[in-house]
Design an enzyme around this catalytic site. Structure first.
Site, PDB file in Angstrom:
ATOM      1  N   LYS A 171      29.678  26.277  40.933  1.00  0.00           N
ATOM      2  CA  LYS A 171      29.825  26.876  42.259  1.00  0.00           C
ATOM      3  C   LYS A 171      28.654  27.812  42.557  1.00  0.00           C
ATOM      4  CE  LYS A 171      32.786  30.711  40.734  1.00  0.00           C
ATOM      5  NZ  LYS A 171      31.850  31.789  41.070  1.00  0.00           N
TER       6      LYS A 171
ATOM      7  N   LYS B  79      34.311  34.373  37.363  1.00  0.00           N
ATOM      8  CA  LYS B  79      32.856  34.535  37.380  1.00  0.00           C
ATOM      9  C   LYS B  79      32.435  35.216  38.678  1.00  0.00           C
ATOM     10  CE  LYS B  79      32.149  32.335  33.476  1.00  0.00           C
ATOM     11  NZ  LYS B  79      33.478  32.644  32.914  1.00  0.00           N
ATOM     12  N   ASP B  80      31.226  35.791  38.652  1.00  0.00           N
ATOM     13  CA  ASP B  80      30.697  36.491  39.821  1.00  0.00           C
ATOM     14  C   ASP B  80      30.674  35.581  41.043  1.00  0.00           C
ATOM     15  OD1 ASP B  80      29.247  39.216  38.830  1.00  0.00           O
ATOM     16  OD2 ASP B  80      29.141  37.663  37.301  1.00  0.00           O
ATOM     17  N   ARG B  81      30.896  36.183  42.198  1.00  0.00           N
ATOM     18  CA  ARG B  81      30.730  35.414  43.432  1.00  0.00           C
ATOM     19  C   ARG B  81      29.246  35.225  43.720  1.00  0.00           C
ATOM     20  NH1 ARG B  81      29.110  36.348  48.400  1.00  0.00           N
ATOM     21  NH2 ARG B  81      29.039  38.591  48.067  1.00  0.00           N
ATOM     22  N   ARG B  82      28.510  36.332  43.759  1.00  0.00           N
ATOM     23  CA  ARG B  82      27.100  36.231  44.134  1.00  0.00           C
ATOM     24  C   ARG B  82      26.287  35.757  42.934  1.00  0.00           C
ATOM     25  NH1 ARG B  82      23.686  36.962  48.024  1.00  0.00           N
ATOM     26  NH2 ARG B  82      21.590  37.789  47.658  1.00  0.00           N
TER      27      ARG B  82
END
Length: 669
Positions: free
Chosen positions: A195, A224-227
């Site tokens: 993603k 997990k991190d979005r950015r």
């Protein structure tokens, strides 16, 4: 060590105790973290210590032996049905009579029931059968020869036969269904979720919606991190790979692949960490030698294992501020802190907070907050239902438990960060000293960090982490990487030197006592846990690259590699601008931003990073300056980036007279 914040101050590293470095002698440099989300690539490391990569869209091969067994079973069933259709009624009755010991009276009743379709006789009781094998044989003959005509059952301990009814089709007890999952090797489809710039749970919810299955079908080892660009394992219970792969054409900024079937689904904590590829752009440094010295230090000495800024929030009200109020039992103050206006938020949220502050209208304010603002929405909805604000504790209890715990864990993290800073200030970061704490079972400590992150002194396997105090006799048996400090709680011990007293002094300023952490409210009764003061990343590699075009990516994602893309021209050893690409593996309880901070000697808070940016107009206005120092206008990698970051981007400046140092490492793609 004061921990209160000014109302017009955003959370910064200094305010949460992040102030020291493992090796402060190496000069720092300026760089921008996550200028593009593709500058932050994260690949999960699974429990087999394998880095998870998206490499294939092939469907998994089925077990040939299991497939043959299933086909044989289906064929046997078809053969039986064929033979049964060819057998006349007299032969079927004869076979049934044989297993009933040729009981003429019973057979006459059965024939009467069959001939009248149950109208003359509803059921026939059979004579008691003590032999289990005999009873089984009767059930088998009835099922095979009279399927969907007659049923055998036991009622009140008596075996009987009756005509088939519609309700029997809904009763699956004892019916041998073909196990379609036996040929796959397991009921869980494991797949790789790739993603870009999306939340993990949002991505899984979208997949579940497209498949029309509940969200709970899917499980992961960790979010997990979005950015960033992230890759991780997901397991779906009784979800076929064929269905999943059809989604790829309609998925935006994500895809799924690397399918296989496994017997067990993932649980939170089922990972060994994460592999990071981080691109630091716009590097302004005296020489490449400094970059390499910084990376060698990170590789060989590690970094201060602080809790990163994500733990504390980015506005003028930190999550630790709310946690402090909760631990004090100041429920109304905690509600006030969660709802109050603050710096660093968008206009819609600011308007909603201001409306509440001025009017105390719970119903109206609740409508103004987006639903994803869970804490605010739940509190306001609780006040709306109650018709008053007189029960702030009840309103707080309406917030999901994990979110409430996040606040108090943030306060624990605040204390821990300040204490590790003091530990290094007083005793250095080179070796243990008498009075320090260590643990014998380091593996249990790592697992506790991954699973609880400050929730409790243990892990889901029941292993309790116990610390010991170093004495003059055993201090030389340990290294600085064995030294731990406690997160405050009632089931931990504290160092037997000055730091033990500093815990009490620091928390006393907040009206709290590290030795009195039990509370009537169970979730706020903190057990405590331990955390190593230093961390050393694994498999550290780096590359210093130069480039001329700020519009281009400097690394490749898994998806781009599968598409056969290569790094664009103009990225390499020559160019006007400088970047540092670093690869490292961290445990899931460690913060990549803290490793970056050790390298850059630069604040990682969102506010400081934003201050590094200049607007496009400012960058363009310097077009009259000499070419070697003209800032290039950084590009966003998608419309999403543009919306999030606006036009505010810092120009990339050149570093003159910088020569490659011999220790530079090339990143292994």
């Amino acid at each position: 060590m004061a921990s209160e914040m000014s109302p017009d101050t955003v959370v910064s590293e200094t305010l949460v105790g992040i102030t020291t470095f493992v090796d402060p002698s190496i000069p720092g440099f300026s760089a921008i973290i996550k200028q593009r989300y593709s500058d932050f690539i994260v690949n999960e490391v699974d429990q087999d210590n394998q880095v998870v990569h998206l490499t294939s869209f092939d469907l998994p091969e089925l077990d040939p032996e299991a497939l043959k067994a299933r086909d044989d079973k289906i064929q046997a069933k078809d053969d039986l049905e064929q033979a049964n259709s060819e057998m006349d009624e007299a032969a079927k009755l004869a076979e049934l009579a044989a297993v009933l010991d040729n009981d003429e009276e019973t057979m006459a009743q059965i024939k009467k029931m069959l001939d009248s379709y149950g109208n003359d006789l509803e059921f026939v009781n059979l004579k008691p059968q003590a032999d289990k094998a005999k009873r089984t044989a009767i059930h088998r003959v009835v099922k095979e020869r009279y399927n969907r005509r007659m049923v055998s059952e036991t009622s009140d301990g008596t075996m009987r036969l009756r005509m088939h009814q519609k309700k029997d089709d809904r009763d699956t007890r004892g019916k041998g269904k073909t196990d379609h999952w036996s040929v796959t090797g397991g009921e869980f489809c494991r797949f790789c979720l790739f993603k870009e710039n999306r939340e993990t749970m949002e991505a899984l919810t979208h997949i579940a919606t497209m498949l029309r299955v509940p969200n709970k079908v899917f499980s992961i080892a960790g979010t997990k991190d979005r950015r960033g660009v992230t890759t991780q394992w997901v397991t779906g219970h009784k979800v076929k790979a064929e269905r999943l792969i059809t989604l790829n054409n309609g998925l935006r900024n994500m895809c799924v692949g690397n399918f296989s079937y496994v017997k067990k689904g993932l649980k939170l904590g089922d990972l060994n960490g994460n592999r990071f590829m981080i691109t630091l752009r716009n590097v302004i440094v005296d020489s490449e030698e400094t970059l390499n010295r910084s990376m060698v230090s990170l590789r060989d000495k590690g970094f201060m294992n602080y809790f990163g800024m994500q733990r504390f929030g980015t506005g003028s009200v930190g999550t630790h501020d709310v946690g402090r109020a909760l631990l004090r039992g100041e429920w109304a103050e905690a509600v006030h802190l969660i709802l109050k206006p603050r710096l660093g938020e968008g206009p819609d949220i600011t308007k909603a907070r201001q409306h509440w502050a001025e009017h105390k209208d719970a119903a109206a304010a609740c409508k103004m907050f987006p639903r994803r603002w869970v804490a605010e929405s739940q509190i306001l909805y609780s006040f709306q239902k109650a018709g008053s604000t007189s029960a702030p504790m009840d309103a707080l209890n309406s917030i999901p438990r994990n979110l409430r715990l996040m606040y108090v864990h943030a306060y624990q993290s605040l204390v821990w960060n300040n204490m590790v800073t003091e530990r290094v200030r007083l005793y250095g970061s080179d070796k243990p000293v008498v009075g320090d704490l260590v643990v014998e079972n380091k593996a249990a400590l790592d697992k506790a960090d991954e699973e609880s992150e400050g929730a409790g002194n243990g892990n889901i396997k029941g292993e309790v982490v116990r610390a010991k105090v170093l004495t003059a006799e055993d201090v030389d048996n340990y290294s600085i990487y064995d030294v731990i400090l406690p997160l405050p709680g009632y089931d931990v011990i504290y160092p037997k030197h000055a730091i033990g007293d500093l815990y009490k002094e620091f928390m006393a300023k907040d009206g709290l006592n590290p030795h009195a952490m039990r509370r009537p409210q169970k979730e706020y009764a903190l057990v405590g846990s331990y955390r190593c003061i230093l961390s050393k990343p694994e498999n550290v590699e780096w590359e210093v690259v130069r480039y001329n075009d700020a519009e281009i990516p400097l690394t490749l994602t898994d998806q781009e590699k599968m598409q056969g893309k290569t790094k664009p021209d103009g990225v390499g050893e020559t160019g006007q601008y400088l970047a540092l690409v670093l690869n490292l593996t961290l445990k899931s309880s460690q913060y990549a931003t803290m490793a970056i901070r050790e390298v850059c000697k630069q604040d990682t808070s969102a506010a400081f990073q934003a201050s590094l940016n200049t607007t496009k107009s400012e960058a363009n206005s310097s077009a009259t300056t000499p070419a070697a120092s003209t800032p290039a206008t950084p590009a966003t990698s998608s419309e999403t980036d543009a919306k999030e970051d606006g036009a505010a981007k810092r120009g990339i400046e050149s570093v003159e007279d910088a020569t490659p140092a011999p220790e530079a490492k090339v990143v292994k793609e």
